[in-house]
Motif scaffolding. Sequence first.
Motif, PDB file in Angstrom:
ATOM      1  N   LYS A  86       0.848  -1.194   0.000  1.00 32.31           N
ATOM      2  CA  LYS A  86       0.000   0.000   0.000  1.00 32.31           C
ATOM      3  C   LYS A  86       0.887   1.248   0.000  1.00 32.31           C
ATOM      4  N   TYR A  87       0.401   2.261  -0.709  1.00 34.08           N
ATOM      5  CA  TYR A  87       1.231   3.437  -0.938  1.00 34.08           C
ATOM      6  C   TYR A  87       1.251   4.365   0.269  1.00 34.08           C
ATOM      7  N   PHE A  88       0.053   4.679   0.765  1.00 33.24           N
ATOM      8  CA  PHE A  88      -0.025   5.608   1.887  1.00 33.24           C
ATOM      9  C   PHE A  88      -0.022   4.879   3.227  1.00 33.24           C
ATOM     10  N   LYS A 112      -1.190  15.250   2.141  1.00 31.83           N
ATOM     11  CA  LYS A 112      -1.842  15.201   3.443  1.00 31.83           C
ATOM     12  C   LYS A 112      -1.314  14.001   4.236  1.00 31.83           C
ATOM     13  N   LYS A 113      -1.441  12.848   3.603  1.00 28.36           N
ATOM     14  CA  LYS A 113      -0.974  11.627   4.262  1.00 28.36           C
ATOM     15  C   LYS A 113       0.462  11.316   3.858  1.00 28.36           C
ATOM     16  N   ALA A 114       1.203  10.765   4.813  1.00 30.07           N
ATOM     17  CA  ALA A 114       2.574  10.357   4.493  1.00 30.07           C
ATOM     18  C   ALA A 114       2.548   8.997   3.802  1.00 30.07           C
ATOM     19  N   ILE A 117       7.119   4.904   3.378  1.00 29.21           N
ATOM     20  CA  ILE A 117       8.532   5.174   3.685  1.00 29.21           C
ATOM     21  C   ILE A 117       8.662   6.472   4.478  1.00 29.21           C
ATOM     22  N   GLN A 118       7.795   7.446   4.171  1.00 36.19           N
ATOM     23  CA  GLN A 118       7.848   8.717   4.904  1.00 36.19           C
ATOM     24  C   GLN A 118       7.435   8.504   6.364  1.00 36.19           C
ATOM     25  N   ALA A 119       6.332   7.765   6.546  1.00 40.23           N
ATOM     26  CA  ALA A 119       5.825   7.562   7.911  1.00 40.23           C
ATOM     27  C   ALA A 119       6.831   6.793   8.757  1.00 40.23           C
ATOM     28  N   THR A 137      10.444   2.245  -6.320  1.00 40.66           N
ATOM     29  CA  THR A 137      10.530   3.494  -7.068  1.00 40.66           C
ATOM     30  C   THR A 137       9.215   4.266  -6.935  1.00 40.66           C
ATOM     31  N   GLY A 138       9.323   5.565  -6.856  1.00 38.32           N
ATOM     32  CA  GLY A 138       8.137   6.419  -6.827  1.00 38.32           C
ATOM     33  C   GLY A 138       7.383   6.397  -5.517  1.00 38.32           C
ATOM     34  N   SER A 139       8.021   5.908  -4.441  1.00 39.86           N
ATOM     35  CA  SER A 139       7.289   5.759  -3.184  1.00 39.86           C
ATOM     36  C   SER A 139       7.407   6.976  -2.276  1.00 39.86           C
ATOM     37  N   GLY A 140       8.105   8.001  -2.729  1.00 39.05           N
ATOM     38  CA  GLY A 140       8.171   9.236  -1.945  1.00 39.05           C
ATOM     39  C   GLY A 140       9.379   9.333  -1.030  1.00 39.05           C
ATOM     40  N   LYS A 141      10.489   8.730  -1.455  1.00 38.84           N
ATOM     41  CA  LYS A 141      11.688   8.740  -0.609  1.00 38.84           C
ATOM     42  C   LYS A 141      12.238  10.164  -0.430  1.00 38.84           C
ATOM     43  N   THR A 142      12.096  10.992  -1.453  1.00 39.46           N
ATOM     44  CA  THR A 142      12.694  12.330  -1.378  1.00 39.46           C
ATOM     45  C   THR A 142      12.176  13.127  -0.189  1.00 39.46           C
ATOM     46  N   LEU A 143      10.851  13.162  -0.050  1.00 40.62           N
ATOM     47  CA  LEU A 143      10.278  13.926   1.058  1.00 40.62           C
ATOM     48  C   LEU A 143      10.588  13.260   2.404  1.00 40.62           C
ATOM     49  N   ASP A 245      21.572  10.088  -1.375  1.00 39.81           N
ATOM     50  CA  ASP A 245      20.428   9.585  -2.145  1.00 39.81           C
ATOM     51  C   ASP A 245      20.929   8.635  -3.233  1.00 39.81           C
ATOM     52  N   GLU A 246      20.225   7.526  -3.431  1.00 40.05           N
ATOM     53  CA  GLU A 246      20.607   6.534  -4.458  1.00 40.05           C
ATOM     54  C   GLU A 246      22.077   6.141  -4.307  1.00 40.05           C
ATOM     55  N   ALA A 247      22.428   5.710  -3.090  1.00 42.55           N
ATOM     56  CA  ALA A 247      23.831   5.399  -2.795  1.00 42.55           C
ATOM     57  C   ALA A 247      24.397   4.345  -3.743  1.00 42.55           C
ATOM     58  N   ARG A 398      17.735   6.825 -12.909  1.00 43.96           N
ATOM     59  CA  ARG A 398      17.591   6.880 -11.462  1.00 43.96           C
ATOM     60  C   ARG A 398      16.845   8.096 -10.953  1.00 43.96           C
ATOM     61  N   GLY A 399      15.870   7.824 -10.107  1.00 43.33           N
ATOM     62  CA  GLY A 399      15.270   8.861  -9.279  1.00 43.33           C
ATOM     63  C   GLY A 399      14.465   9.951  -9.966  1.00 43.33           C
ATOM     64  N   LEU A 400      14.599  10.085 -11.300  1.00 43.34           N
ATOM     65  CA  LEU A 400      13.935  11.228 -11.924  1.00 43.34           C
ATOM     66  C   LEU A 400      12.422  11.040 -11.923  1.00 43.34           C
ATOM     67  N   ASP A 401      11.755  12.129 -11.574  1.00 46.76           N
ATOM     68  CA  ASP A 401      10.310  12.065 -11.384  1.00 46.76           C
ATOM     69  C   ASP A 401       9.618  12.810 -12.522  1.00 46.76           C
ATOM     70  N   PHE A 402       9.686  12.243 -13.725  1.00 46.90           N
ATOM     71  CA  PHE A 402       8.968  12.852 -14.855  1.00 46.90           C
ATOM     72  C   PHE A 402       7.488  12.532 -14.649  1.00 46.90           C
ATOM     73  N   GLY A 425      10.741   2.130 -13.309  1.00 45.99           N
ATOM     74  CA  GLY A 425      10.249   2.987 -12.218  1.00 45.99           C
ATOM     75  C   GLY A 425      10.038   4.423 -12.623  1.00 45.99           C
ATOM     76  N   ARG A 426      10.383   4.777 -13.855  1.00 46.70           N
ATOM     77  CA  ARG A 426      10.094   6.152 -14.316  1.00 46.70           C
ATOM     78  C   ARG A 426       8.624   6.306 -14.681  1.00 46.70           C
ATOM     79  N   THR A 427       7.883   5.205 -14.668  1.00 47.87           N
ATOM     80  CA  THR A 427       6.437   5.306 -14.897  1.00 47.87           C
ATOM     81  C   THR A 427       5.719   4.732 -13.680  1.00 47.87           C
ATOM     82  N   ALA A 428       4.399   4.848 -13.678  1.00 49.69           N
ATOM     83  CA  ALA A 428       3.567   4.336 -12.572  1.00 49.69           C
ATOM     84  C   ALA A 428       4.056   4.867 -11.230  1.00 49.69           C
ATOM     85  N   ARG A 429       4.321   6.157 -11.170  1.00 51.69           N
ATOM     86  CA  ARG A 429       4.853   6.758  -9.949  1.00 51.69           C
ATOM     87  C   ARG A 429       3.742   7.370  -9.109  1.00 51.69           C
ATOM     88  N   GLY A 430       3.973   7.435  -7.840  1.00 52.47           N
ATOM     89  CA  GLY A 430       3.022   8.088  -6.938  1.00 52.47           C
ATOM     90  C   GLY A 430       1.844   7.189  -6.610  1.00 52.47           C
TER      91      GLY A 430
HETATM   92  N1  LIG Z   1       2.918  12.069   0.810  1.00 58.90           N
HETATM   93  C1  LIG Z   1       2.695  12.063  -0.496  1.00 58.90           C
HETATM   94  N2  LIG Z   1       1.442  12.097  -0.974  1.00 58.90           N
HETATM   95  C2  LIG Z   1       1.194  12.066  -2.307  1.00 58.90           C
HETATM   96  N3  LIG Z   1       2.148  12.011  -3.249  1.00 58.90           N
HETATM   97  C3  LIG Z   1       3.433  11.985  -2.836  1.00 58.90           C
HETATM   98  C4  LIG Z   1       3.785  12.023  -1.454  1.00 58.90           C
HETATM   99  N4  LIG Z   1       5.119  11.978  -1.361  1.00 58.90           N
HETATM  100  C5  LIG Z   1       5.599  11.944  -2.619  1.00 58.90           C
HETATM  101  N5  LIG Z   1       4.585  11.947  -3.508  1.00 58.90           N
HETATM  102  C6  LIG Z   1       4.689  11.903  -4.979  1.00 58.90           C
HETATM  103  O1  LIG Z   1       5.287  10.672  -5.355  1.00 58.90           O
HETATM  104  C7  LIG Z   1       6.123  10.841  -6.494  1.00 58.90           C
HETATM  105  C8  LIG Z   1       7.419  10.097  -6.297  1.00 58.90           C
HETATM  106  O2  LIG Z   1       8.172  10.653  -5.254  1.00 58.90           O
HETATM  107  P1  LIG Z   1       9.766  10.509  -5.197  1.00 58.90           P
HETATM  108  O3  LIG Z   1      10.371  11.048  -6.443  1.00 58.90           O
HETATM  109  O4  LIG Z   1      10.216  11.054  -3.906  1.00 58.90           O
HETATM  110  O5  LIG Z   1       9.905   8.917  -5.214  1.00 58.90           O
HETATM  111  P2  LIG Z   1      11.182   8.012  -4.949  1.00 58.90           P
HETATM  112  O6  LIG Z   1      10.768   6.992  -3.961  1.00 58.90           O
HETATM  113  O7  LIG Z   1      12.352   8.868  -4.595  1.00 58.90           O
HETATM  114  O8  LIG Z   1      11.383   7.338  -6.363  1.00 58.90           O
HETATM  115  P3  LIG Z   1      12.743   6.761  -7.054  1.00 58.90           P
HETATM  116  O9  LIG Z   1      13.114   5.525  -6.301  1.00 58.90           O
HETATM  117  O10 LIG Z   1      12.359   6.493  -8.431  1.00 58.90           O
HETATM  118  O11 LIG Z   1      13.769   7.822  -6.889  1.00 58.90           O
HETATM  119  C9  LIG Z   1       6.313  12.330  -6.670  1.00 58.90           C
HETATM  120  O12 LIG Z   1       5.711  12.722  -7.870  1.00 58.90           O
HETATM  121  C10 LIG Z   1       5.636  12.971  -5.497  1.00 58.90           C
HETATM  122  O13 LIG Z   1       4.931  14.114  -5.901  1.00 58.90           O
END
Ligand SMILES: Nc1ncnc2c1ncn2[C@@H]1O[C@H](COP(=O)(O)OP(=O)(O)OP(=O)(O)O)[C@@H](O)[C@H]1O
Length: 574
Positions: A86-88, A112-114, A117-119, A137-143, A245-247, A398-402, A425-430
């Motif tokens: 699950k994503y959130f 709104k929701k983490a 990985i963020q939580a 990929t795309g799971s929100g690691k940056t934030l 990031d992306e060690a 790697r990591g690019l969020d197109f 992982g450059r597709t189906a993100r978020g």
């Molecule tokens: N809490 C959140 N709620 C909704 N969307 C989010 C949240 N956090 C991140 N996102 C969205 O998820 C997408 C992917 O985030 P991010 O680039 O941080 O993923 P990643 O895990 O670093 O991916 P990768 O492994 O490919 O680098 C972004 O477009 C971002 O806007």
Amino acid sequence: METKKILKKQDKLRRKLQEKQKKLEKEEKKPVKVEDSDSDSEPEVEQVRDKKERRLSAVSDKQSEKDNIKIDANEEEKEVDDKADKYFSSLEFKDLPLSEQTLKAVDMLGFKKATEIQARSIPHVLNGRDVLGAAKTGSGKTLAFMIPAVEMLHKAQFTQKKGTGVLIIAPTRELAMQNYKWARDTLQYHNKTHGVVIGGAKRSSEANMLKKGVNLLVATPGRLLDHLQNTQGFVFHNLSMLIIDEADAILKIGFEEEMNQIIKLLPKERVTCLFSATMTKKVEDLCRLSLKNPVLIEVSKDSSTSTVSNLEQGYVVIDPAKKFQLLFTFLKKNLKKKVMVFMSSCNAVKFYSDLLNYVDIPVKDIHGKQKQQKRTSTYFEFCQAETGILLCTDVAQRGLDFPSVDWIIQYDPPDDPEDYIHRVGRTARGADGKGRALLFLLEHEIGFLRYLRLSKIKPNEYEFPENKLATIQDQFMKLIERNYYLNCSAKDGYRSFLQAYASHKQREIFDVNQLDLQKLAQSFGLAAPPRVNLNVKVQGRTVRKNKLKEQLGKRAKPEFRRDNKSSDSRQFSY
Ligand SMILES: Nc1ncnc2c1ncn2[C@@H]1O[C@H](COP(=O)(O)OP(=O)(O)OP(=O)(O)O)[C@@H](O)[C@H]1O
């Protein structure tokens, strides 16, 4: 100016995402009792953490890479838990002890929701623990690392005079720029300074900026080391947080030595977060060097697939002579979609880009032989584009969020399953991202599927009936024969393809001796394989296999220049 426009567009896209997210939450609420799942999950998180912590100390007890992988593989086979997908999480950002400014920024971003990985990681980092994190990929690691980083600067009341408090290191320039954008967004209501230093950019203006004091700095390793060693007035002795990031990508590209030197130069009293998709021996070494008693957070480790569930993936077995025909047919049919096509060498990307644009299929390209300015503008253009085709090497893997990429085509095979995962992982993100991926394989490369399956990647076989392929091969060959520029470009592309192929990590599958060079040449529009100054087997003629491998191996070594330590030259080898 351009950046402002791009940011506006991205904000628009984000708002769209926010609306979709709200919709999704509404739907989620019906069948699932969020509160219940939450109260169940707390002890589970602790349990997982204890187990992982034990495993991590086992790792630091010099457990071999092989053993480690074996342990993971066994566990993966036993524990199949799709719930981990699950994503959130059920945690809302407002429930975290964050400053008003950060909460406002997160709200502005539409979140709104983490995510999981963020939580799981933000509370630990806020508590001053080192974190070693991995998630799909795309799971929100940056934030997950950006929010605590910003909070740290806020709580420590960092002023410009105090210099750099947070340092984020990323493997590629584009990923550094993307991280920087997140930093700016998250810091928008704080009065902290921020900046980015990357190879290819003007060193002197970066140095001036650093002298003034940059509280949050994003950097690529080569250029960072250069500034650490040579920029007078760059204050970094107050550094409180280091984020890597992306060690695994940083080390794979060849920045090991720089990373070791960087770590030696940085203050020891700090919080360190290291995010890596894979735990290689080198990453373990870096962890040992840079982290202190870290919490290991792995999301979806026990999931039955390594890729996200919204991704449809397939492969096609193709005759090398028809490879370009298939690509052409596919692109022609998907002109209204957003497509990324991965190739194995800069020259091949350059050739196919020249060719496709020549025949009125508009494509953009990104690869390591381009000037940084071109790379940057293409990166931003493709970010903004709602449709379009981007041909690229793994520099874009790697990591690019197109936003909203519909298709990932792997025209040339990836180096290993990890690279496969990052490419798709450059597709189906978020949260609600959907996407499709297609891998081109030659007959003798089918063994790669076994490696993919071992990594829990299960693409379906797709078929493309021959009569549906565009009949362009003859015209294509004539064009390449007559057009001097394209002809030279085709030959360069062909040679680079061969060299990349010969240096493939899994040579027992991607065996250069198995290539039908005549047919391969046709995929570059060439009637005969050009001389590569190598004794390559041409259709059945075996020529001194070992010597050939040796020669190809020698020539195909990455073009890393050890003498150019201070620039990010290695990124150009993609
Ligand atoms: N809490 C959140 N709620 C909704 N969307 C989010 C949240 N956090 C991140 N996102 C969205 O998820 C997408 C992917 O985030 P991010 O680039 O941080 O993923 P990643 O895990 O670093 O991916 P990768 O492994 O490919 O680098 C972004 O477009 C971002 O806007």
